[in-house]
Design an enzyme around this catalytic site. Structure first.
Site, PDB file in Angstrom:
ATOM      1  N   GLU A 159     -10.769  32.963  -4.298  1.00  0.00           N
ATOM      2  CA  GLU A 159     -11.194  31.836  -3.455  1.00  0.00           C
ATOM      3  C   GLU A 159     -12.711  31.808  -3.284  1.00  0.00           C
ATOM      4  O   GLU A 159     -13.313  30.728  -3.242  1.00  0.00           O
ATOM      5  CB  GLU A 159     -10.499  31.901  -2.090  1.00  0.00           C
ATOM      6  CG  GLU A 159      -8.973  31.821  -2.143  1.00  0.00           C
ATOM      7  CD  GLU A 159      -8.468  30.586  -2.862  1.00  0.00           C
ATOM      8  OE1 GLU A 159      -9.162  29.560  -2.865  1.00  0.00           O
ATOM      9  OE2 GLU A 159      -7.368  30.651  -3.439  1.00  0.00           O
TER      10      GLU A 159
ATOM     11  N   GLY B 127       0.838  -1.202   0.000  1.00  0.00           N
ATOM     12  CA  GLY B 127       0.000   0.000   0.000  1.00  0.00           C
ATOM     13  C   GLY B 127       0.864   1.240   0.000  1.00  0.00           C
ATOM     14  O   GLY B 127       2.102   1.167   0.003  1.00  0.00           O
TER      15      GLY B 127
ATOM     16  N   THR C  20       0.534   4.147   5.617  1.00  0.00           N
ATOM     17  CA  THR C  20      -0.783   3.575   5.890  1.00  0.00           C
ATOM     18  C   THR C  20      -0.772   2.588   7.055  1.00  0.00           C
ATOM     19  O   THR C  20      -1.840   2.120   7.475  1.00  0.00           O
ATOM     20  CB  THR C  20      -1.333   2.864   4.640  1.00  0.00           C
ATOM     21  OG1 THR C  20      -0.342   1.960   4.133  1.00  0.00           O
ATOM     22  CG2 THR C  20      -1.679   3.881   3.558  1.00  0.00           C
TER      23      THR C  20
END
Length: 386
Positions: free
Chosen positions: A267, A11, A15
């Site tokens: 934004e 992975g 993780t």
């Protein structure tokens, strides 16, 4: 059922593959040995292969003594198990001999089912096919990034060691549950290591806020007093997530009021689209400059993850990405370089929609290589170009 020969955890980095192996070592009650793939690698021919033999001999002897299967865990196994090539150097010979010895020890004449080999890697695709076949690494376990529920649990684990400001009594439990849900939703693409980094950032921000003016050294007698004063706020935690996701604030650069206003317009343009069109909720808007951006707008699904996207949701996401430039043109009457990254992400998403998901009336339901789709200005008489 027979004991498998090997289990490989794979992975993305951070993780928790190595943490899972550490947790397992405390559960089995038998011999558990941890090694790194780089420990087997040497320039001298035969050294790595000999270390493999010694590790397995030690594990088998321990299994015979205590009557339990021994586990040999090899972290970062890609250091010794990459696909074999045709190199003729001394390093290549040593590397291939080490890998060959590992293959024999896992499933050869000397294997008596006494050792379970565990390994972890970030790159399953570069490992040699011989080591991934049944009889060697029989079980392949993908360790993905945590989902929203997992992120809530990880945040909860780290917050137990911090003093959080909030309401007293029974209200604190509901307050903290809402905070954990907000943090988990905002950090929708974080790994376990990213969450740990966000909490460390938040704690650092809290310390800087509370003790930045402290000039004298703290004596041993005063340590407990200052420890009682060390508290963390919800704002600190959100800023810690921001720093992890968007970079550190740049305090040395001074922007004019005009530049700040232009960033705010940009934004707000991003945030207006999901708010008006019913897209994902907006979590945060900021015009604080970081080492990655001039400002940020963060929106994410309420459920934390979305595994199945519709074309409507993708189009809202596209319009949101382009909303910053549109707001500049409509409100400011001019355009800036601030939309460069927006265009890059929008183009990548549009190509994915057309090439991978068949979400185009012109191209139809086809699978197209990502680099074969060119953006064209279409008139009524034109046809899509590739």
């Amino acid at each position: 059922a027979p004991v498998p020969s090997g289990v490989i955890l794979y992975g993305l980095p951070g993780t928790g593959k190595t943490l899972l192996a550490r947790a397992l070592s405390g559960e089995i009650g038998g011999h558990f040995e941890v090694m790194s793939g780089s420990q087997f690698v040497e320039m001298y021919v035969g050294v790595g292969a000999n270390r493999v033999r010694e590790a397995y001999a030690k594990a088998r002897a321990a299994a015979r003594r205590n009557g339990r299967i021994s586990i040999l865990f090899i972290d970062e196994i890609d250091a010794i198990a990459k696909k074999r090539g045709g190199g003729e150097g001394v390093g290549d010979k040593e590397y291939e001999q080490t890998l060959n010895e590992l293959l024999v020890q896992m499933n050869g004449f000397g294997n008596h089912g006494l050792v379970l080999t565990m390994a972890a890697t970030n790159r399953l695709d570069i490992l040699d096919e011989a080591i991934l076949r049944p009889g060697r690494f029989d079980i392949k376990v993908k360790v993905p990034k945590p989902d929203k529920k997992g992120r809530v649990e990880i945040y909860s684990l780290y917050l137990k060691n911090l003093k959080l400001i909030g309401p007293e009594g029974d209200e604190m439990a509901a307050y903290q549950a809402k905070l954990l849900d907000d943090l988990a939703r905002r950090s929708h693409d974080f790994s376990g290591a990213d969450i740990e980094g966000a909490i460390k950032n938040a704690a650092t921000i809290a310390v800087e806020r509370q003790f930045s003016g402290l000039t004298e050294d703290i004596s041993d007698a005063e340590v407990e007093k200052y420890r009682d004063l060390a508290i963390i706020t919800v704002k600190d935690l959100h800023e810690g997530v921001d720093r992890m996701a968007y970079g550190s604030q740049i305090r040395s650069r001074v922007r004019t009021d005009r530049e700040r206003w232009e960033t705010a317009v940009h934004e707000i343009g991003h945030a207006a689209v999901p708010e008006v069109e019913g897209g994902d909720p907006v979590n945060r808007i900021s015009i604080v400059m970081t080492d990655k951006s001039l400002g940020l707008m963060d929106s994410s699904p309420e459920e934390g993850e979305r595994y199945n996207w519709t074309d409507v949701q993708f189009r809202i996401r596209l319009r949101s990405m382009l909303g910053g430039r549109a707001a500049e043109k409509l409100i400011l009457g001019t355009i800036s370089t601030g939309a460069g990254n927006d265009f890059e992400r929008a183009s990548a998403l549009a190509r994915q929609m057309v090439g991978n998901h068949g979400m185009s009336a012109e191209f139809g339901v086809k699978s197209l290589p990502p680099n074969s789709i060119t953006v064209c200005r279409l008139s009524s008489a034109s046809s899509p170009c590739l």
